[in-house]
Design a protein around this motif. Structure first.
Motif, PDB file in Angstrom:
ATOM      1  N   ASN A 152      10.784  10.477  -1.733  1.00  0.00           N
ATOM      2  CA  ASN A 152      10.019   9.279  -1.405  1.00  0.00           C
ATOM      3  C   ASN A 152       8.791   9.176  -2.310  1.00  0.00           C
ATOM      4  OD1 ASN A 152      11.854   8.943   0.644  1.00  0.00           O
ATOM      5  ND2 ASN A 152      10.455   9.505   2.290  1.00  0.00           N
ATOM      6  N   ARG A 153       8.209   7.989  -2.353  1.00  0.00           N
ATOM      7  CA  ARG A 153       7.029   7.771  -3.177  1.00  0.00           C
ATOM      8  C   ARG A 153       5.949   7.054  -2.385  1.00  0.00           C
ATOM      9  NH1 ARG A 153      10.138   4.948  -8.310  1.00  0.00           N
ATOM     10  NH2 ARG A 153      11.838   6.475  -8.488  1.00  0.00           N
ATOM     11  N   ILE A 154       4.696   7.254  -2.815  1.00  0.00           N
ATOM     12  CA  ILE A 154       3.564   6.530  -2.243  1.00  0.00           C
ATOM     13  C   ILE A 154       2.805   5.891  -3.402  1.00  0.00           C
ATOM     14  CG2 ILE A 154       1.488   6.638  -0.815  1.00  0.00           C
ATOM     15  CD1 ILE A 154       2.529   9.279   0.321  1.00  0.00           C
ATOM     16  N   TYR A 155       2.624   4.573  -3.323  1.00  0.00           N
ATOM     17  CA  TYR A 155       1.872   3.839  -4.341  1.00  0.00           C
ATOM     18  C   TYR A 155       0.589   3.283  -3.739  1.00  0.00           C
ATOM     19  CZ  TYR A 155       6.092   3.750  -7.286  1.00  0.00           C
ATOM     20  OH  TYR A 155       7.183   4.095  -8.059  1.00  0.00           O
ATOM     21  N   LEU A 156      -0.431   3.145  -4.587  1.00  0.00           N
ATOM     22  CA  LEU A 156      -1.692   2.532  -4.175  1.00  0.00           C
ATOM     23  C   LEU A 156      -2.035   1.407  -5.141  1.00  0.00           C
ATOM     24  CD1 LEU A 156      -4.361   2.417  -2.535  1.00  0.00           C
ATOM     25  CD2 LEU A 156      -5.289   4.090  -4.153  1.00  0.00           C
ATOM     26  N   SER A 157      -2.262   0.223  -4.590  1.00  0.00           N
ATOM     27  CA  SER A 157      -2.741  -0.914  -5.370  1.00  0.00           C
ATOM     28  C   SER A 157      -4.198  -1.143  -4.997  1.00  0.00           C
ATOM     29  CB  SER A 157      -1.907  -2.169  -5.065  1.00  0.00           C
ATOM     30  OG  SER A 157      -2.433  -3.293  -5.739  1.00  0.00           O
ATOM     31  N   ARG A 158      -5.088  -1.010  -5.980  1.00  0.00           N
ATOM     32  CA  ARG A 158      -6.528  -1.184  -5.746  1.00  0.00           C
ATOM     33  C   ARG A 158      -7.095  -2.066  -6.858  1.00  0.00           C
ATOM     34  NH1 ARG A 158     -10.042   4.055  -4.613  1.00  0.00           N
ATOM     35  NH2 ARG A 158      -8.995   3.768  -2.581  1.00  0.00           N
ATOM     36  N   ASN A 218       7.844  -0.611 -12.182  1.00  0.00           N
ATOM     37  CA  ASN A 218       6.502  -0.544 -11.624  1.00  0.00           C
ATOM     38  C   ASN A 218       5.790  -1.894 -11.726  1.00  0.00           C
ATOM     39  OD1 ASN A 218       6.901   2.105 -11.001  1.00  0.00           O
ATOM     40  ND2 ASN A 218       5.309   2.917 -12.342  1.00  0.00           N
ATOM     41  N   GLN A 219       6.029  -2.614 -12.810  1.00  0.00           N
ATOM     42  CA  GLN A 219       5.413  -3.926 -12.983  1.00  0.00           C
ATOM     43  C   GLN A 219       5.914  -4.907 -11.928  1.00  0.00           C
ATOM     44  OE1 GLN A 219       6.811  -2.110 -15.375  1.00  0.00           O
ATOM     45  NE2 GLN A 219       5.132  -1.686 -16.827  1.00  0.00           N
ATOM     46  N   GLU A 220       7.207  -4.830 -11.607  1.00  0.00           N
ATOM     47  CA  GLU A 220       7.757  -5.727 -10.590  1.00  0.00           C
ATOM     48  C   GLU A 220       7.224  -5.381  -9.203  1.00  0.00           C
ATOM     49  OE1 GLU A 220      12.131  -6.897 -12.439  1.00  0.00           O
ATOM     50  OE2 GLU A 220      11.849  -4.895 -11.555  1.00  0.00           O
ATOM     51  N   ILE A 221       7.105  -4.094  -8.915  1.00  0.00           N
ATOM     52  CA  ILE A 221       6.550  -3.684  -7.621  1.00  0.00           C
ATOM     53  C   ILE A 221       5.109  -4.154  -7.496  1.00  0.00           C
ATOM     54  CG2 ILE A 221       5.970  -1.727  -6.131  1.00  0.00           C
ATOM     55  CD1 ILE A 221       8.163  -0.135  -7.600  1.00  0.00           C
ATOM     56  N   HIS A 222       4.327  -3.922  -8.547  1.00  0.00           N
ATOM     57  CA  HIS A 222       2.911  -4.293  -8.528  1.00  0.00           C
ATOM     58  C   HIS A 222       2.742  -5.793  -8.357  1.00  0.00           C
ATOM     59  CE1 HIS A 222      -1.298  -4.128 -10.568  1.00  0.00           C
ATOM     60  NE2 HIS A 222      -1.384  -4.168  -9.256  1.00  0.00           N
ATOM     61  N   ALA A 223       3.579  -6.578  -9.018  1.00  0.00           N
ATOM     62  CA  ALA A 223       3.464  -8.031  -8.934  1.00  0.00           C
ATOM     63  C   ALA A 223       3.600  -8.514  -7.495  1.00  0.00           C
ATOM     64  CB  ALA A 223       4.528  -8.691  -9.810  1.00  0.00           C
ATOM     65  N   VAL A 224       4.461  -7.856  -6.722  1.00  0.00           N
ATOM     66  CA  VAL A 224       4.653  -8.251  -5.326  1.00  0.00           C
ATOM     67  C   VAL A 224       3.526  -7.737  -4.443  1.00  0.00           C
ATOM     68  CG1 VAL A 224       6.140  -8.034  -3.293  1.00  0.00           C
ATOM     69  CG2 VAL A 224       7.154  -8.368  -5.554  1.00  0.00           C
ATOM     70  N   ILE A 225       3.235  -6.440  -4.557  1.00  0.00           N
ATOM     71  CA  ILE A 225       2.288  -5.855  -3.608  1.00  0.00           C
ATOM     72  C   ILE A 225       0.853  -6.336  -3.849  1.00  0.00           C
ATOM     73  CG2 ILE A 225       1.717  -3.749  -4.903  1.00  0.00           C
ATOM     74  CD1 ILE A 225       1.938  -2.268  -2.201  1.00  0.00           C
ATOM     75  N   SER A 238       9.224  -9.357   0.847  1.00  0.00           N
ATOM     76  CA  SER A 238       9.348  -9.777  -0.555  1.00  0.00           C
ATOM     77  C   SER A 238       9.831  -8.630  -1.433  1.00  0.00           C
ATOM     78  CB  SER A 238       8.003 -10.293  -1.066  1.00  0.00           C
ATOM     79  OG  SER A 238       7.640 -11.497  -0.421  1.00  0.00           O
ATOM     80  N   LEU A 239       9.345  -7.422  -1.172  1.00  0.00           N
ATOM     81  CA  LEU A 239       9.805  -6.261  -1.933  1.00  0.00           C
ATOM     82  C   LEU A 239      11.292  -6.023  -1.732  1.00  0.00           C
ATOM     83  CD1 LEU A 239       6.833  -3.789  -1.335  1.00  0.00           C
ATOM     84  CD2 LEU A 239       7.644  -4.568  -3.580  1.00  0.00           C
ATOM     85  N   ILE A 240      11.735  -6.070  -0.491  1.00  0.00           N
ATOM     86  CA  ILE A 240      13.148  -5.826  -0.208  1.00  0.00           C
ATOM     87  C   ILE A 240      14.020  -6.963  -0.745  1.00  0.00           C
ATOM     88  CG2 ILE A 240      14.851  -5.636   1.647  1.00  0.00           C
ATOM     89  CD1 ILE A 240      13.275  -3.068   1.010  1.00  0.00           C
ATOM     90  N   LYS A 241      13.522  -8.179  -0.713  1.00  0.00           N
ATOM     91  CA  LYS A 241      14.268  -9.294  -1.293  1.00  0.00           C
ATOM     92  C   LYS A 241      14.467  -9.076  -2.790  1.00  0.00           C
ATOM     93  CE  LYS A 241      14.151 -14.327  -1.888  1.00  0.00           C
ATOM     94  NZ  LYS A 241      13.372 -15.580  -1.623  1.00  0.00           N
ATOM     95  N   ALA A 242      13.415  -8.586  -3.474  1.00  0.00           N
ATOM     96  CA  ALA A 242      13.513  -8.318  -4.911  1.00  0.00           C
ATOM     97  C   ALA A 242      14.489  -7.179  -5.190  1.00  0.00           C
ATOM     98  CB  ALA A 242      12.132  -7.981  -5.463  1.00  0.00           C
ATOM     99  N   VAL A 243      14.478  -6.137  -4.344  1.00  0.00           N
ATOM    100  CA  VAL A 243      15.425  -5.028  -4.505  1.00  0.00           C
ATOM    101  C   VAL A 243      16.848  -5.512  -4.286  1.00  0.00           C
ATOM    102  CG1 VAL A 243      16.210  -2.847  -3.519  1.00  0.00           C
ATOM    103  CG2 VAL A 243      13.773  -3.221  -3.903  1.00  0.00           C
TER     104      VAL A 243
END
Length: 265
Positions: A152-158, A218-225, A238-243
């Motif tokens: 699993n992964r953990i991302y942080l958008s700040r 990563n760019q696609e994930i960041h664009a959504v979150i 939205s993330l799951i729709k993109a996946v």
């Protein structure tokens, strides 16, 4: 057969921050059931994500067992005065350390879950191939504590920054006798293994996800979150729709955590 009845969205008010959480998931393109399990708890306040491994539908069982047992452990550690404390049924707490510290509680709850899965496999040879990646987290004050094992992964958008903040733990699977899961007694009590501690600020967006998220860059994930104005619910969906649009080869589950000022218990 192993379906969990899970709350999908919850809001919880903690000491210094207002936290909004949501989860969503999808199965791999050629599967009908997912071996990923997100779980959100209001009381006690925590969130987790499991990715079960095993042949046929065994991964589904592994994820269910891991989340259910970790849930039990954390419910035991949640006191009547709304604090995390070492429960009596865990036995004698470790010496020379604050047993009520969030990192100690998370570390021990993870170890208990690991031992439970090992015992289950020993009793039920049919399921001897199961294991689980499990990420469990809660926020105390303005600090995120997360126990992290598996892929699993953990991302942080700040603000404009986006990074993976989870440690590499793919070699440590709960319920896998070959995995290197340190016990509480043998671990460095000041820095338990596979534990993340991160101070949070207003505007932070946290993403817990299973390995299926690699269908996106990563760019696609960041664009959504990082998209402003979206709720946790909308972000997760939205993330799951993109996946799903990528026809993913792996099951994918996400837990989205939005952090804002406020709260106060």
């Amino acid at each position: 057969m192993f379906q969990l009845l899970l709350p999908k969205r919850k809001n919880s008010r903690l000491t210094k921050l207002t936290i909004e959480t949501a989860s969503s998931l999808c199965t791999a393109e050629k599967k009908t059931k997912s071996s990923d399990v997100p779980f959100l708890s209001q009381v006690p306040p925590f969130f987790m994500l499991a990715d079960g491994e095993g042949q046929e539908d065994h991964g589904e069982l592994a994820a269910a067992l891991a989340t259910r047992y970790m849930q039990k452990c954390l419910e035991d550690a949640w006191s009547d005065d709304y604090q995390w404390r070492w429960p009596l049924n865990w036995g004698t707490p470790p010496e020379n350390v604050n047993a009520d510290a969030p990192e100690i509680l998370l570390n021990h709850a993870r170890n208990l879950t690991h031992e439970y899965l090992l015992q289950f496999k020993s009793k039920h040879k049919k399921w001897s191939d199961i294991s689980a990646a499990l990420t469990t987290a809660f926020i105390v004050g303005n600090t995120l504590y997360a126990s992290h094992t598996g892929s699993n992964r953990i991302y942080l958008s700040r603000k404009k920054d986006f990074q993976c903040i989870s440690t590499e733990a793919s070699g440590a699977m709960l319920g896998d006798a070959q995995s290197h899961i340190d016990s509480l007694e043998n671990a460095d009590k000041r820095k338990p293994p596979f534990l993340l501690k991160k101070r949070l600020v207003h505007g932070d967006r946290i993403l817990l996800c299973t390995k299926g998220i690699s269908a996106l860059t990563n760019q696609e994930i960041h664009a959504v979150i990082a998209e402003k104005g979206l709720s946790a619910d909308e972000t997760a969906d939205s993330l799951i729709k993109a996946v799903r649009a990528k026809k993913p080869p792996e099951d994918t589950a996400v837990v989205v955590v939005l952090v804002a000022r406020g709260g106060g218990r």
